[in-house]
Write a protein that holds these residues in place. Sequence first.
Motif: not given
Length: 562
Positions: A258-280
């Motif tokens: 995942a990638s962390v990007r700042k929106f205004r003054d707030t960090p936000e985690i972004n998921f894109n096509d290359g992000t792997i997400i699975e149940i843990y």
Amino acid sequence: MVKEKYSDLISVILQECPDADEEEIGLEFERYEKEFLIPPEDAVRSVLRKFQISSGVEVENSSAQPSRIEKKVERFSELDADDKNVTIEVSVVNYNPRVQKVRGEDRQIAFGWIEDRPWNASSERERWEFKDWGQKNETLIPGSIVRLEGVSVNEWNGKKSININQTSRVTIVKEGIAESITISSEPLTINRAIENEGFVDLVARIISVKPDKIVRRDGSGEIEIFRGVLADLTGSTGFLSWKKLEFEQGDLIKIKGASVRKFRDTPEINFNDGTIIEIYHDSEFASLEELANKSKKKIADLRNGMKGISITLQVESWNERKFIGNDGEEKIVRSGDVMDPTGRCRLTAWCEINPSEGDFVHLEGARVQYWQGSPDLVIDDLEQVTNLSDQPWDKIDPENHWIQVELSELVNGGSRRGIETSGTIVSVRNDSGIIERCSECRRVLRENNCPEHGDQIGEEDLRLRFVVDNGISNASLLMAKESAEEFLGMKMQAVKDEISKSGRMEFVTELRNKCLSRKVSIRGRSIVDDQGAMILSDITNFSDIDPKKYGKKIMEKWGLVI
């Protein structure tokens, strides 16, 4: 497969050693890349030398060859695709380490972004990717400015990047505020992950998730996205997914890439096509209920750009206003002042909600945008609001609701309203006194000129400007007309008459004699941004003893006569 991967480099070796085996050449390049972490492009000379020796070709002693010429540049645009031994100063934007297995051993590489001309404004810089093959994590700290020596340029599909090799030298010119990166293959906690922009791996529980849409900038259509909140025991953060999510509220997930990007003054985690997400699965991980309670915000926590906020508030005032939108239709916006035990802010509702003064409400999925420099909560749907019959705290009296905050905490935090702090006046600005404002936008005129509306006949106003300090931090203190009149103990007309009689500098000198080194107690609101902290005063009073009165009292006590 090896032959295909290194085909261009193999052809270079075959030009000098036509009898060499292509497969062996490819394996040698692979060995340099995986075992020594040397980019294949930088290993050409060593590989060529090996096959020249094995084929009986006489090879000159490398020590007799002149060293490569150093190329010093200031801009990335000055670099060519085949440049080696480059020296350049850059700003480190982010640093993303990766630990990978190579022949059974953990090897580290890292990648990220760097910007040239680090001493210039960000708008004048160019940003390139880099890859660190030399484990320079202790010096490539996000936010720092470093001098890179002995690096090389790599080009792939027409895109250039920088290779930082094992032999490269990285010197810190200006330290960044972040800590050095700890290399680990373990997922990060949320608090650690959102410290810097870049790529992260983490394990977190989904506190909320909902589909949403974004209109394309060119107006050609909409993009379907998912928004929500992730949390662990260290904190919570919003996320934005650009791909379809098949997970629900309460799911514990493991996220890789995942990638962390700042929106205004707030960090936000972004998921894109290359992000792997699975149940843990982790039976000891905090439950949804526990994390949801920890994720609830207070007014003091609000920052510009936050989304998915869960917060409980007491309504101080409420009203509605009609206006004509860009589409020509009449619209209604409802807003008012709200409070909690940590402060107060504005609440804007784009839905039909009409609470009464003193009501308690709970918001889910609210967002924050700045209004006059302070956080403003915004809701768009009636379903985001719940009226509370049970009081979460004793009703707050708005007239006496001032939150005590140390000046250092105020300076290092976010913008807030309804605060009370203290400090010592260490500076009185020369422009304190009578000023002239633009009649249209209320900006201060400079030589009867408004930056937006040109030459104007100004409207007179009263303003005082100070700097207050507590020995650790400082902030600008601004008093508008009403606050200034109360502080001075005189009306604006009296100030104007005094300045007309004695001059502005005489007025400022008297103000300095009265105020400098005096401790004051301030009530008002703070605005904190990249330029520092400013306190807009509602009420300011001296909180120490007047030195002249104190001196006179001591003299009278001891019977001293001067």
